[in-house]
Design an enzyme around this catalytic site. Structure first.
Site, PDB file in Angstrom:
ATOM      1  N   HIS A 161       7.610  -6.701  -3.724  1.00  0.00           N
ATOM      2  CA  HIS A 161       6.349  -7.054  -4.392  1.00  0.00           C
ATOM      3  C   HIS A 161       6.528  -8.328  -5.232  1.00  0.00           C
ATOM      4  O   HIS A 161       6.957  -8.244  -6.383  1.00  0.00           O
ATOM      5  CB  HIS A 161       5.902  -5.911  -5.316  1.00  0.00           C
ATOM      6  CG  HIS A 161       5.425  -4.713  -4.566  1.00  0.00           C
ATOM      7  ND1 HIS A 161       4.133  -4.590  -4.119  1.00  0.00           N
ATOM      8  CD2 HIS A 161       6.067  -3.585  -4.184  1.00  0.00           C
ATOM      9  CE1 HIS A 161       3.994  -3.436  -3.497  1.00  0.00           C
ATOM     10  NE2 HIS A 161       5.153  -2.810  -3.513  1.00  0.00           N
ATOM     11  N   ASP A 168     -18.162 -10.686 -22.236  1.00  0.00           N
ATOM     12  CA  ASP A 168     -18.748 -10.899 -20.915  1.00  0.00           C
ATOM     13  C   ASP A 168     -20.190 -11.378 -20.995  1.00  0.00           C
ATOM     14  O   ASP A 168     -20.563 -12.363 -20.352  1.00  0.00           O
ATOM     15  CB  ASP A 168     -18.678  -9.613 -20.076  1.00  0.00           C
ATOM     16  CG  ASP A 168     -17.278  -9.053 -20.036  1.00  0.00           C
ATOM     17  OD1 ASP A 168     -16.353  -9.805 -20.376  1.00  0.00           O
ATOM     18  OD2 ASP A 168     -17.118  -7.879 -19.676  1.00  0.00           O
ATOM     19  N   LYS A 190     -11.104 -10.818 -16.327  1.00  0.00           N
ATOM     20  CA  LYS A 190     -11.371 -10.945 -17.770  1.00  0.00           C
ATOM     21  C   LYS A 190     -10.720 -12.192 -18.394  1.00  0.00           C
ATOM     22  O   LYS A 190     -11.359 -12.915 -19.152  1.00  0.00           O
ATOM     23  CB  LYS A 190     -10.848  -9.697 -18.476  1.00  0.00           C
ATOM     24  CG  LYS A 190     -11.284  -9.575 -19.906  1.00  0.00           C
ATOM     25  CD  LYS A 190     -12.534  -8.746 -19.974  1.00  0.00           C
ATOM     26  CE  LYS A 190     -13.030  -8.524 -21.359  1.00  0.00           C
ATOM     27  NZ  LYS A 190     -14.262  -7.727 -21.345  1.00  0.00           N
ATOM     28  N   CYS A 242       5.367  -6.142   1.399  1.00  0.00           N
ATOM     29  CA  CYS A 242       5.638  -4.705   1.426  1.00  0.00           C
ATOM     30  C   CYS A 242       4.979  -4.052   2.655  1.00  0.00           C
ATOM     31  O   CYS A 242       5.352  -4.349   3.776  1.00  0.00           O
ATOM     32  CB  CYS A 242       5.199  -4.073   0.120  1.00  0.00           C
ATOM     33  SG  CYS A 242       5.854  -2.415  -0.072  1.00  0.00           S
ATOM     34  N   TYR A 243       3.990  -3.218   2.451  1.00  0.00           N
ATOM     35  CA  TYR A 243       3.325  -2.590   3.602  1.00  0.00           C
ATOM     36  C   TYR A 243       2.767  -3.666   4.545  1.00  0.00           C
ATOM     37  O   TYR A 243       2.865  -3.547   5.774  1.00  0.00           O
ATOM     38  CB  TYR A 243       2.200  -1.680   3.122  1.00  0.00           C
ATOM     39  CG  TYR A 243       1.519  -0.906   4.229  1.00  0.00           C
ATOM     40  CD1 TYR A 243       2.153   0.175   4.828  1.00  0.00           C
ATOM     41  CD2 TYR A 243       0.246  -1.261   4.673  1.00  0.00           C
ATOM     42  CE1 TYR A 243       1.542   0.890   5.849  1.00  0.00           C
ATOM     43  CE2 TYR A 243      -0.373  -0.555   5.696  1.00  0.00           C
ATOM     44  CZ  TYR A 243       0.275   0.513   6.286  1.00  0.00           C
ATOM     45  OH  TYR A 243      -0.337   1.213   7.298  1.00  0.00           O
ATOM     46  N   GLU A 262       4.260  -9.950  -6.606  1.00  0.00           N
ATOM     47  CA  GLU A 262       3.211 -10.056  -7.627  1.00  0.00           C
ATOM     48  C   GLU A 262       3.574  -9.402  -8.956  1.00  0.00           C
ATOM     49  O   GLU A 262       2.922  -9.654  -9.955  1.00  0.00           O
ATOM     50  CB  GLU A 262       1.900  -9.447  -7.084  1.00  0.00           C
ATOM     51  CG  GLU A 262       1.850  -7.929  -6.968  1.00  0.00           C
ATOM     52  CD  GLU A 262       2.451  -7.366  -5.679  1.00  0.00           C
ATOM     53  OE1 GLU A 262       3.250  -8.078  -5.027  1.00  0.00           O
ATOM     54  OE2 GLU A 262       2.155  -6.208  -5.346  1.00  0.00           O
ATOM     55  N   GLY A 297       0.854  -1.181   0.000  1.00  0.00           N
ATOM     56  CA  GLY A 297       0.000   0.000   0.000  1.00  0.00           C
ATOM     57  C   GLY A 297       0.883   1.221   0.000  1.00  0.00           C
ATOM     58  O   GLY A 297       2.095   1.113   0.213  1.00  0.00           O
ATOM     59  N   GLY A 337     -20.266  -8.732 -26.916  1.00  0.00           N
ATOM     60  CA  GLY A 337     -18.988  -8.731 -26.203  1.00  0.00           C
ATOM     61  C   GLY A 337     -18.761 -10.057 -25.479  1.00  0.00           C
ATOM     62  O   GLY A 337     -19.668 -10.886 -25.373  1.00  0.00           O
TER      63      GLY A 337
END
Ligand code: XMP
Length: 534
Positions: free
Chosen positions: A184, A242, A389, A96-97, A186, A69, A240
């Site tokens: 991080h 979705d 997605k 991290c944070y 990620e 964060g 689309g």
């Protein structure tokens, strides 16, 4: 299609899978972490850091990850965490944070030393056999972004890695199953980030990689059946990804109890209506009601150039046509079960951005075109509410949807209506449809579909420039190509397409599309430019 506002029964799409909670301490790190956990085939959900620990634990998580964060743990008002989490016997991984919070909560020392580290940093692993680092190199590259630094680990913790600046860059307490890293894991710049995350999940928390798209489909089918019972549902198909995947999933669950409505507003790209009418129906066997309303939309758009005005008109007409179609569906089978449910392709980022997974999504208002009125008395079926997605695309593949639909790039609800700068007329739409089809064809032929997020093709209908074509001077319109790369459309960069692909697109458009004598390339990132021109 954007979601409507009636309250969704939140329990309807709850999952029974082993869940990892990602506690969000801000700055969008949490979404990326949640995705990485799912890439490790473990189900994850994001919760806000303001959620009381008791409530987090009541969700029965198998592990908890504390995100990074933007704050410093010493800042007044910085987010905190109840240390009870660390006593609950649930494995926790602080990043991290989250790492610094864990350190301070458990009696370690975090100094506000002014020793900042930003960007790519070398990490030295001092305990190569540790739970997180086993099998990874002694020296690795990690992504740092912090001002404070941990100088002493809490009692009972082993320091497992350091950097030139930070003596305690990672620690673990295997007995209590508590782990932390200052960096991080990620982000892709951290070379062994995914491996370390998987070590936490599989070794630290003892989870197995069982969450797959097959399990998502099976689980959602059962949930949809339980929710809808013998009622009927309708779904607006936009063409689309979705709405197509949501409809296919509901069709698999309740078959002929679902009717899909496709409103052809005449602002679609070439071949898209046919794709829905033929390929989607063939792949799913869905009952489809197609409403050709292009005349009505064109009449309503006559004389309008203002983009917001266009959106409002298209949105309003869409609602009217949809309501009419709904009334017809009911009138066609008045003795059948009532139509009580509306299927929507709401995705997880929409849910998170509208308040951390509680309540119904509320999409940015300018993306609300194609949304439905607030007073529709439907209960929502939102089978994709927990998915990102790329996961939706995988579910679509699993359901056997055609590749052209599953891999389709995002396309705005108001369609080509907001890609004509100026008034929308049938001739201009035809012209833009041709140019767009050529650009799409060439991008596909060059194998670039996966590299670009989307490529709006825009007609500057109110601009003319001089050209020379054949033997004569022309006074035609420019077409703008707007290829962008992006992760989520919130920010974007212009795609560096190969010159020969651009050249082919340009030559073909100016040769094949009447009244176009110039093709230009938009080289603006977002911000400052939006992706669409209107
Ligand atoms: P912008 O132009 O705001 O677009 O950078 C971000 C993403 O949203 C899409 N977009 C829309 N989608 N209705 C939609 O359903 C709209 O009115 C709309 N305007 C933009 C755009 O294509 C991009 O993916």
């Amino acid at each position: 299609m954007a979601p409507a506002t009636p309250a969704a029964p939140e329990t309807s799409t709850e999952t029974a899978a082993d869940t990892v909670l990602v506690v969000d301490f801000g700055a969008q790190y949490a979404q990326l972490i949640a995705r990485r956990v799912r890439e490790a085939r473990v189900y994850s959900e994001i919760v806000p850091s303001t959620m009381p620990v008791a409530e987090m634990l009541a969700k029965g998580p198998k592990a908890v990850i504390l995100s990074g964060g933007p704050s410093s743990v010493y800042e007044p008002g910085a987010p905190t965490l109840d240390a009870a989490l660390f006593e609950a016997g649930v494995p926790v991984f602080g990043m991290c944070y989250g790492f610094q919070l864990m350190a301070t909560a458990l009696g370690g020392t975090v100094d506000n030393t002014g020793s900042r580290e930003y960007g790519r940093t070398g990490l030295s692993v001092s305990k190569p056999g540790s739970t997180l680092f086993e099998g990874t190199p002694a020296e690795q590259s990690v992504w740092m972004s912090h001002g404070d630094a941990c100088s002493a680990a809490p009692e009972g913790f082993t320091v497992t890695a350091s950097t030139d600046v930070v003596p305690v860059a990672a620690f673990e307490n295997d007995e209590k199953r508590l782990y932390g890293v200052q960096y991080h894991p990620e982000v892709l710049h951290t070379t062994h980030g995914q491996q370390i995350l998987e070590h936490f999940l599989y070794r630290g928390a003892g989870l197995a990689p069982t969450w797959t798209t097959t399990s998502v489909v099976d689980e959602q089918v059962a949930l949809i059946r339980a929710q809808v019972g013998s009622s009927r549902a309708i779904c607006g198909l936009s063409g689309g990804v979705d709405s197509a995947v949501a409809a296919a999933l509901v069709q698999k669950a309740i078959g002929s109890q679902l009717t899909c409505v496709y409103v052809d507003h005449g602002l679609m790209r070439k071949g898209e209506t046919e794709q829905v009418e033929k390929d989607f129906v063939a792949a799913t066997g869905v009952q489809l009601k197609v409403v050709d309303a292009s005349e009505r939309f064109l009449a309503a758009l006559a004389g309008v150039s203002d983009p917001e005005q266009k959106r409002k008109i298209i949105g309003r007409e869409f609602i009217r046509v949809f309501e009419q179609a709904q009334a017809e569906i009911v009138a066609e089978a008045p003795n059948d079960h009532p139509v009580e449910f509306l299927v929507q392709g709401t995705l997880y980022p929409d849910v998170v951005e509208s308040g951390g997974g509680t309540g119904t999504a509320n999409i940015k208002s300018h993306h609300n075109v194609g949304g439905l009125p607030e007073d529709l008395e439907f209960q929502l079926v939102e089978p994709l509410r927990k998915l990102f997605k790329d996961e939706v695309r995988m579910v679509g593949q699993e359901l056997g949807l055609p590749e052209e639909i599953v891999q389709r790039q995002p396309f705005p609800g108001p369609g080509l209506g907001i890609r004509i700068v100026g008034e929308v007329t049938r001739d201009r739409l035809d012209l833009l449809r041709e140019a767009d089809a050529i650009a799409r064809e060439e991008l596909t032929a060059a194998g670039l579909d996966r590299e670009i997020w989307q490529c709006p093709v825009v007609l500057l209908a109110d601009v003319r420039s001089v050209g020379v074509q054949g033997d004569g001077r022309t006074y035609g319109h420019p077409i703008v190509l707007r290829p962008v790369s992006s992760e989520d459309a919130m920010t974007a960069d212009w795609s560096r397409l190969p010159y020969d692909t651009l050249a082919r697109i340009s030559t073909r458009i100016t040769n094949e599309v009447k009244d176009v004598n110039r093709v230009t390339l938009d080289i603006t990132s977002k911000p400052p430019g939006t992706i669409e021109w209107e």
